[in-house]
Scaffold this motif. Structure first.
Motif, short mmCIF file in Angstrom:
data_model
loop_
_atom_site.label_atom_id
_atom_site.label_comp_id
_atom_site.label_asym_id
_atom_site.label_seq_id
_atom_site.Cartn_x
_atom_site.Cartn_y
_atom_site.Cartn_z
N ILE A 180 -4.45 -5.76 -5.99
CA ILE A 180 -4.01 -4.73 -6.94
C ILE A 180 -4.58 -5.07 -8.32
O ILE A 180 -4.43 -6.20 -8.79
N TYR A 181 -5.25 -4.11 -8.93
CA TYR A 181 -5.79 -4.25 -10.28
C TYR A 181 -4.98 -3.37 -11.22
O TYR A 181 -4.60 -2.25 -10.86
N LYS A 182 -4.75 -3.83 -12.43
CA LYS A 182 -4.01 -3.05 -13.43
C LYS A 182 -4.97 -2.28 -14.32
O LYS A 182 -6.01 -2.79 -14.74
N PHE A 183 -4.61 -1.02 -14.62
CA PHE A 183 -5.42 -0.21 -15.52
C PHE A 183 -5.59 -0.90 -16.88
O PHE A 183 -6.64 -0.81 -17.51
N SER A 184 -4.55 -1.58 -17.32
CA SER A 184 -4.57 -2.20 -18.65
C SER A 184 -5.60 -3.33 -18.75
O SER A 184 -5.96 -3.75 -19.85
N ASP A 185 -6.09 -3.82 -17.60
CA ASP A 185 -7.08 -4.90 -17.61
C ASP A 185 -8.51 -4.37 -17.60
O ASP A 185 -9.46 -5.16 -17.65
N VAL B 199 0.81 -1.22 0.00
CA VAL B 199 0.00 0.00 0.00
C VAL B 199 0.85 1.27 0.00
O VAL B 199 0.39 2.33 -0.47
N ALA B 200 2.08 1.20 0.50
CA ALA B 200 2.92 2.40 0.63
C ALA B 200 3.10 3.17 -0.68
O ALA B 200 2.96 4.40 -0.69
N PRO B 201 3.40 2.50 -1.82
CA PRO B 201 3.59 3.26 -3.06
C PRO B 201 2.37 4.06 -3.47
O PRO B 201 2.49 5.17 -4.01
N PHE B 202 1.18 3.55 -3.22
CA PHE B 202 -0.05 4.25 -3.59
C PHE B 202 -0.25 5.49 -2.70
O PHE B 202 -0.65 6.54 -3.18
N LYS B 203 0.04 5.34 -1.43
CA LYS B 203 -0.08 6.48 -0.53
C LYS B 203 0.98 7.53 -0.83
O LYS B 203 0.70 8.74 -0.81
N ASN B 204 2.19 7.08 -1.13
CA ASN B 204 3.28 8.01 -1.42
C ASN B 204 3.08 8.74 -2.76
O ASN B 204 3.54 9.87 -2.92
N ASP B 205 2.40 8.07 -3.70
CA ASP B 205 2.15 8.70 -5.01
C ASP B 205 1.02 9.71 -4.96
O ASP B 205 0.77 10.40 -5.94
N GLY B 206 0.32 9.78 -3.84
CA GLY B 206 -0.82 10.68 -3.75
C GLY B 206 -1.98 10.21 -4.61
O GLY B 206 -2.67 11.01 -5.24
N ALA B 207 -2.18 8.89 -4.65
CA ALA B 207 -3.26 8.31 -5.46
C ALA B 207 -4.62 8.81 -4.97
O ALA B 207 -4.79 9.18 -3.80
N ILE B 208 -5.60 8.82 -5.87
CA ILE B 208 -6.96 9.24 -5.52
C ILE B 208 -7.59 8.17 -4.64
O ILE B 208 -7.71 7.02 -5.04
N LYS B 209 -8.00 8.54 -3.42
CA LYS B 209 -8.62 7.60 -2.48
C LYS B 209 -10.12 7.73 -2.57
O LYS B 209 -10.69 8.79 -2.34
N ALA B 210 -10.78 6.64 -2.94
CA ALA B 210 -12.24 6.62 -3.03
C ALA B 210 -12.74 5.34 -2.40
O ALA B 210 -12.49 4.25 -2.92
N GLY B 211 -13.44 5.44 -1.28
CA GLY B 211 -13.87 4.25 -0.56
C GLY B 211 -12.65 3.48 -0.09
O GLY B 211 -11.74 4.03 0.53
N ARG B 212 -12.58 2.19 -0.41
CA ARG B 212 -11.43 1.38 -0.04
C ARG B 212 -10.43 1.25 -1.17
O ARG B 212 -9.51 0.44 -1.10
N TYR B 213 -10.58 2.07 -2.20
CA TYR B 213 -9.76 1.93 -3.40
C TYR B 213 -8.86 3.17 -3.59
O TYR B 213 -9.27 4.30 -3.37
N TYR B 214 -7.62 2.88 -4.00
CA TYR B 214 -6.67 3.92 -4.40
C TYR B 214 -6.50 3.84 -5.93
O TYR B 214 -6.13 2.79 -6.46
N PHE B 215 -6.75 4.95 -6.62
CA PHE B 215 -6.56 5.02 -8.07
C PHE B 215 -5.27 5.80 -8.34
O PHE B 215 -5.19 7.00 -8.05
N ASP B 216 -4.28 5.11 -8.89
CA ASP B 216 -2.95 5.71 -9.09
C ASP B 216 -2.64 5.80 -10.58
O ASP B 216 -2.21 4.81 -11.19
N PRO B 217 -2.85 6.98 -11.21
CA PRO B 217 -2.54 7.13 -12.64
C PRO B 217 -1.06 6.94 -12.95
O PRO B 217 -0.71 6.52 -14.05
N HIS B 218 -0.19 7.28 -11.99
CA HIS B 218 1.24 7.14 -12.22
C HIS B 218 1.64 5.67 -12.34
O HIS B 218 2.36 5.28 -13.28
N ARG B 219 1.18 4.86 -11.43
CA ARG B 219 1.48 3.42 -11.47
C ARG B 219 0.54 2.66 -12.40
O ARG B 219 0.77 1.50 -12.71
N GLU B 220 -0.55 3.34 -12.79
CA GLU B 220 -1.59 2.72 -13.63
C GLU B 220 -2.12 1.45 -12.96
O GLU B 220 -2.25 0.40 -13.58
#
Length: 331
Positions: free
Chosen positions: A175-180, A139-160
């Motif tokens: 972890i889900y991939k944007f490409s999927d 979870v640390a990379p998502f928090k450090n990237d400033g990912a969008i937090k919505a409910g229990r989900y972090y949306f991280d455009p940088h990590r996709e």
């Protein structure tokens, strides 16, 4: 002879009394035995209950407080001996033996197998620490990237990637991939006019009308609701797995501070997903174009090879072969 018989009798019954030398050993599992004092005072208490319950209770309290020693034995009953009541109390509490089970030979205490239990507890603690370390690492990379937090989900455009966080009742994370992502459906329902969007932004082979954000802008702006009841999105992945993310499921006046804060989060999530769908569509189109080009190249090579054989067999001339080759290669 009499002394030998007495020793033999004690050995057979496996009862040895010693009021001075024996003490409770933390490495042995004991249980408490009833003493003659308890049997006698208990019988008197029962008789007093039939006469005057109040006096019976007073008598029982007094006799209980006067009892200074207790009778104990290991579970194998190899011996029995008496120890101060306070010593037994400390032993019972340190080994988690409930008061109502202290007379039970097979009491369900932690000490039933103390060494094994300690190892199990240590192993469980270590396992939990390892799981916690793995979770923090994930979870640390998502928090450090400033990912969008919505409910229990972090949306991280940088990590996709999308990180599904743990909750109080659900300790799993994923972890889900944007490409999927193949599609997403925004959900916006009003108080007076319940309307769920029928438009789904999806990855397709052809072009999608409008650029990134066009679909979101068209569907989330200018609704004639006085109140908003529900906001959320349903995200579908390649393996047909869905994420149903509900940001708001309550009645708020549209335009209020609370409603606007939820709309902001809703727009942020939909914007990321809309851009992802556009990117995935472009990626899909590029892959399809590469496959088509590869297929065409194979077909052209096969055609050239076919005319080459005709030339080698004297069916066509060298000039005719060269002309056909240039035609196939668009030269």
């Amino acid at each position: 002879m009499s002394e030998k018989n007495e020793v033999s009798k004690n050995t057979e019954s496996k009862k040895v009394t010693n009021y001075n030398e024996y003490h409770l050993n933390n490495d042995v599992s004991y249980y408490r035995k009833y003493t003659n004092y308890q049997w006698i005072t208990g019988a008197i208490t029962v008789l007093l209950l039939l006469w005057n319950p109040f006096i019976a209770v007073i008598f029982w309290i007094i006799t209980w407080s006067l009892e200074k020693k207790v009778k104990v034995s290991p579970e194998n009953e190899s011996i029995w001996f008496t120890v101060p009541k306070e010593e037994w109390k400390q032993y019972r509490e340190s080994h988690n033996i409930p008061i109502y089970k202290q007379y039970s030979k097979n009491h369900a205490a932690k000490f039933d197998n103390d060494v094994t239990n300690e190892k199990k507890i240590e192993a469980k603690d270590q396992h939990n620490q390892e799981l916690q370390a793995e979770y923090q690492k994930a979870v640390a990379p998502f928090k450090n990237d400033g990912a969008i937090k919505a409910g229990r989900y972090y949306f991280d455009p940088h990590r996709e990637e999308i990180f599904m966080d743990t909750t109080l009742l659900d300790k799993t994370y994923k972890i889900y991939k944007f490409s999927d992502i193949v599609s997403f459906t925004p959900i916006e329902e009003g108080h007076n006019e319940t309307k769920k969007h029928g438009i789904t932004r999806a990855v397709v082979g052809g072009a999608i009308a409008g650029g990134a954000g066009a679909v979101v802008g068209a569907m989330t702006g200018g609704k004639n609701y006085d109140y908003i009841n529900k906001l959320g999105v349903v995200i579908t992945f390649k393996n047909n797995e869905n994420i149903r993310l509900i940001l708001l499921d309550a009645n708020f006046k549209k335009g209020s501070f609370v409603a606007n804060s939820y709309y902001q989060k809703f727009h942020d999530v939909c914007g990321v997903l809309d851009a992802t769908i556009s990117k995935n569509t472009q990626r899909l189109q590029l892959e399809q174009q590469k496959k088509l080009t590869h297929s065409q190249n194979i077909s052209t090579a096969d055609e050239i090879e076919k005319f080459k054989k005709l030339m080698d067999n004297g069916v066509i001339t060298q000039g005719e072969f060269e002309a056909k080759k240039k035609q196939l290669l668009n030269l």
